[in-house]
Write an enzyme that holds these catalytic residues in place. Structure first.
Site, PDB file in Angstrom:
ATOM      1  N   CYS A   1     -28.952  41.737   2.867  1.00 29.40           N
ATOM      2  CA  CYS A   1     -27.920  41.696   3.919  1.00 29.40           C
ATOM      3  C   CYS A   1     -27.951  40.411   4.728  1.00 29.40           C
ATOM      4  O   CYS A   1     -27.080  40.198   5.578  1.00 29.40           O
ATOM      5  CB  CYS A   1     -28.071  42.890   4.848  1.00 29.40           C
ATOM      6  SG  CYS A   1     -29.611  42.903   5.809  1.00 29.40           S
TER       7      CYS A   1
ATOM      8  N   CYS B   1       0.843  -1.187   0.000  1.00 25.50           N
ATOM      9  CA  CYS B   1       0.000   0.000   0.000  1.00 25.50           C
ATOM     10  C   CYS B   1       0.884   1.244   0.000  1.00 25.50           C
ATOM     11  O   CYS B   1       1.787   1.363   0.838  1.00 25.50           O
ATOM     12  CB  CYS B   1      -0.916  -0.007   1.219  1.00 25.50           C
ATOM     13  SG  CYS B   1      -1.895   1.505   1.407  1.00 25.50           S
TER      14      CYS B   1
ATOM     15  N   CYS C   1       1.310  32.290   1.491  1.00 26.66           N
ATOM     16  CA  CYS C   1       0.529  32.354   0.254  1.00 26.66           C
ATOM     17  C   CYS C   1      -0.842  32.974   0.497  1.00 26.66           C
ATOM     18  O   CYS C   1      -1.547  32.611   1.444  1.00 26.66           O
ATOM     19  CB  CYS C   1       0.394  30.941  -0.313  1.00 26.66           C
ATOM     20  SG  CYS C   1      -0.753  30.821  -1.688  1.00 26.66           S
TER      21      CYS C   1
END
Length: 328
Positions: A124, A2, A185
């Site tokens: 709103c 795996c 970022c």
């Protein structure tokens, strides 16, 4: 073996997926799905690639009925949040979706959930206010005690400002999103509705947003100032011809000469000293010569296409997008 747990498994321990050809064992996939659904990362992508797992595979792999129901709920909420005409009831512990298409002229909405019936505004999304304009969105930094001392009040305001900088709302679904404001970022992806937006200006963006003259930087805590942005745009407009000419002057000989050299070296790498080659020395020389000659004919075409397409695109961007931004 795996690829997730690195344990050897029998072939029947690797279920097939309809979305892609990657394989992982049952235990790893189930644990991966448990974490993804618990963290509301729905739709769930394959652990090895961006392909989204099919709902049938998720239902087959998730053993807990509660998690399967939560997965279906997240899928439904994501579809509803992406719909611009859907509004969510603002009542506590309700979160009922109201389909409000064409209700901009008549903004009074009523929650249809049994036992709720809350009235709220379409625009709103706050409780209904028949006698006044829409209230501004509530601030993340709410004041604390009114009887606080000046030092405590100043400290509380500083903490509130820091929290307001670290917590913002998604421009599409208004979900609260926290980010460590350390200059990392600024390209954010909402896990609730999948909206891709800029952390600095809170606008939905495309991949070229940080290349546009918006002042938003891919990294950093704040956008450029207006003066710096205007100076950068003026520099692009005035210096574009010289920079483009210099880039084209370098790219033309590099592409024209570099492609034949690259092809010759690549063919020569399979020469007589290579075990993979069974060609004689004469055949090898003929193969290298033919590949170089063919590249000499092809490289000018590639150069012309690169310059003929790249230069107009750059000029269109500089004297179109940048100039329009300056005029604003």
């Amino acid at each position: 073996e795996c690829p997730l747990c690195l344990l050897p498994q029998p072939p029947e321990a690797f279920p097939s997926l309809a979305s892609c050809s990657h394989r992982s064992c049952w235990a790893c996939l189930q644990q991966y799905l448990r974490l993804a659904v618990s963290e509301s990362r729905v739709p769930v992508s394959c652990p090895h690639c961006p392909a989204a797992l099919q709902p049938s595979d998720v239902h087959r792999l998730l053993p807990e009925p509660a998690l399967r129901d939560k997965y279906e709920e997240f899928l439904l909420r994501r579809v509803l949040v992406a719909d611009p005409g859907t509004r969510w009831c603002p009542a506590p512990d309700c979160s009922y979706a109201v389909f409000a298409h064409g209700c901009a002229e008549c903004p009074r909405l009523i929650c249809g959930r049994e036992g709720c019936g809350t009235e709220f505004c379409y625009h709103c999304r706050q409780p209904w206010h028949p006698d006044g304009p829409c209230a501004p969105a509530p601030s993340l930094a709410t004041p604390t005690a009114q009887l606080a001392q000046p030092e405590e009040l100043a400290h509380g305001e500083a903490l509130a400002q820091a929290e307001a900088e670290d917590i913002k709302v998604c421009p599409r679904c208004s979900a609260f999103i926290m980010k460590i404001n350390d200059g990392s970022c600024n390209r954010m992806n909402c896990t609730v509705c999948g909206c891709l937006f800029c952390w600095l200006c809170l606008r939905e963006i495309s991949d070229v947003h940080f290349l546009s003259p918006s002042g938003c930087t891919f990294w950093g805590k704040r956008p450029w100032s207006r003066t710096r942005r205007i100076l950068w745009q003026l520099g692009m407009v005035l210096g574009a011809p010289m920079v483009i000419s210099l880039a084209a002057g370098v790219a033309v000989p590099v592409i024209t000469i570099g492609i034949p050299i690259y092809m010759g070296r690549k063919v020569l790498a399979g020469g007589p000293g290579s075990r993979r080659s069974s060609l004689s020395r004469c055949q090898q020389c003929l193969s290298v010569t033919s590949s170089v000659l063919l590249s000499l004919f092809v490289s000018p075409i590639i150069t012309a296409l690169t310059v003929g397409i790249g230069v107009p695109l750059v000029l269109t961007y500089v004297y179109g997008t940048v100039v329009l931004s300056l005029c604003r």
